[in-house]
Design a protein around this motif. Structure first.
Motif, mmCIF file in Angstrom:
data_model
loop_
_atom_site.group_PDB
_atom_site.id
_atom_site.type_symbol
_atom_site.label_atom_id
_atom_site.label_comp_id
_atom_site.label_asym_id
_atom_site.label_seq_id
_atom_site.Cartn_x
_atom_site.Cartn_y
_atom_site.Cartn_z
ATOM 1 N N GLN A 279 0.767 -1.175 -0.149
ATOM 2 C CA GLN A 279 0.084 0.038 0.018
ATOM 3 C C GLN A 279 0.850 1.374 -0.146
ATOM 4 O O GLN A 279 0.524 2.170 -0.711
ATOM 5 C CB GLN A 279 -0.984 0.052 1.288
ATOM 6 C CG GLN A 279 -2.201 -0.967 1.218
ATOM 7 C CD GLN A 279 -2.998 -0.963 2.442
ATOM 8 O OE1 GLN A 279 -2.391 -0.511 3.421
ATOM 9 N NE2 GLN A 279 -4.184 -1.341 1.966
ATOM 10 N N ASP A 280 2.024 1.127 0.801
ATOM 11 C CA ASP A 280 3.050 2.510 0.741
ATOM 12 C C ASP A 280 3.501 2.675 -0.496
ATOM 13 O O ASP A 280 3.449 3.846 -1.035
ATOM 14 C CB ASP A 280 4.254 2.086 1.610
ATOM 15 C CG ASP A 280 3.651 2.222 3.222
ATOM 16 O OD1 ASP A 280 2.531 2.556 3.381
ATOM 17 O OD2 ASP A 280 4.320 1.716 4.200
ATOM 18 N N VAL A 281 3.851 1.584 -1.315
ATOM 19 C CA VAL A 281 4.414 1.484 -2.738
ATOM 20 C C VAL A 281 3.255 2.560 -3.756
ATOM 21 O O VAL A 281 3.759 3.131 -4.417
ATOM 22 C CB VAL A 281 4.747 0.571 -3.336
ATOM 23 C CG1 VAL A 281 5.193 0.162 -4.838
ATOM 24 C CG2 VAL A 281 6.246 -0.202 -2.241
ATOM 25 N N VAL A 282 2.126 1.519 -3.519
ATOM 26 C CA VAL A 282 1.002 2.200 -4.596
ATOM 27 C C VAL A 282 0.926 3.666 -4.153
ATOM 28 O O VAL A 282 0.686 4.585 -5.056
ATOM 29 C CB VAL A 282 -0.270 1.446 -4.246
ATOM 30 C CG1 VAL A 282 -1.376 2.211 -4.931
ATOM 31 C CG2 VAL A 282 -0.064 0.011 -4.746
ATOM 32 N N GLY B 135 1.559 6.879 -6.751
ATOM 33 C CA GLY B 135 0.514 7.846 -6.856
ATOM 34 C C GLY B 135 0.959 9.242 -6.933
ATOM 35 O O GLY B 135 0.878 10.277 -7.714
ATOM 36 N N GLN B 136 1.591 9.435 -5.761
ATOM 37 C CA GLN B 136 2.323 10.539 -5.518
ATOM 38 C C GLN B 136 3.169 11.115 -6.508
ATOM 39 O O GLN B 136 3.339 12.304 -7.127
ATOM 40 C CB GLN B 136 2.896 10.848 -3.959
ATOM 41 C CG GLN B 136 2.189 11.002 -2.832
ATOM 42 C CD GLN B 136 2.926 10.479 -1.644
ATOM 43 O OE1 GLN B 136 4.208 10.610 -1.548
ATOM 44 N NE2 GLN B 136 2.078 10.588 -0.567
ATOM 45 N N VAL B 137 4.188 10.266 -6.869
ATOM 46 C CA VAL B 137 5.026 10.516 -7.965
ATOM 47 C C VAL B 137 4.641 11.037 -9.366
ATOM 48 O O VAL B 137 4.760 11.882 -9.978
ATOM 49 C CB VAL B 137 5.934 9.257 -8.156
ATOM 50 C CG1 VAL B 137 6.747 9.520 -9.649
ATOM 51 C CG2 VAL B 137 6.858 9.040 -7.055
ATOM 52 N N ALA B 138 3.140 10.235 -9.440
ATOM 53 C CA ALA B 138 2.498 10.331 -10.798
ATOM 54 C C ALA B 138 1.977 11.677 -10.761
ATOM 55 O O ALA B 138 1.990 12.460 -11.733
ATOM 56 C CB ALA B 138 1.524 9.262 -11.047
#
Length: 109
Positions: free
Chosen positions: A14-17, A21-24
């Motif tokens: 969930q942290d990676v997802v 999302g933040q990077v995107a």
């Protein structure tokens, strides 16, 4: 076993997802900023080119008007020169008349 896949921590996934999302979102924001910057740069470039074009056109018009005015001045000077051509002969006639008057005056004294 050596070939088994280790268990993935659902919290880490969930942290990676969330991070992805933040990077995107940051990449989207960056691309929007770049797009706006390019649009502003394009508008500025177009403005500079139009200003340069207008300057060249007005310079050409000014040069054209200046050349026409110079030709008109030359033509007027030529007219004046032609009009002044009789002046030396007229001056000689006036000098001759003056001399004649002076001789006449001398005879009358």
């Amino acid at each position: 076993g050596g070939g088994s896949i280790p268990a993935i921590d659902p919290g880490a996934l969930q942290d990676v997802v969330a991070l992805a999302g933040q990077v995107a979102a940051q990449v989207d924001e960056l691309l929007r900023n770049v797009h706006c910057g390019l649009q502003a740069l394009t508008a500025l470039s177009v403005g500079c080119i139009q200003t340069y074009r207008d300057g060249v056109e007005s310079l050409g018009e000014a040069a054209d008007l200046s050349i026409r005015a110079m030709y008109a001045l030359v033509a007027r000077c030529e007219e004046l020169d032609r009009a002044m051509q009789p002046v030396p002969a007229l001056a000689k006639r006036i000098r001759d008349m003056k001399g004649t008057l002076e001789r006449l005056e001398g005879l009358c004294k």
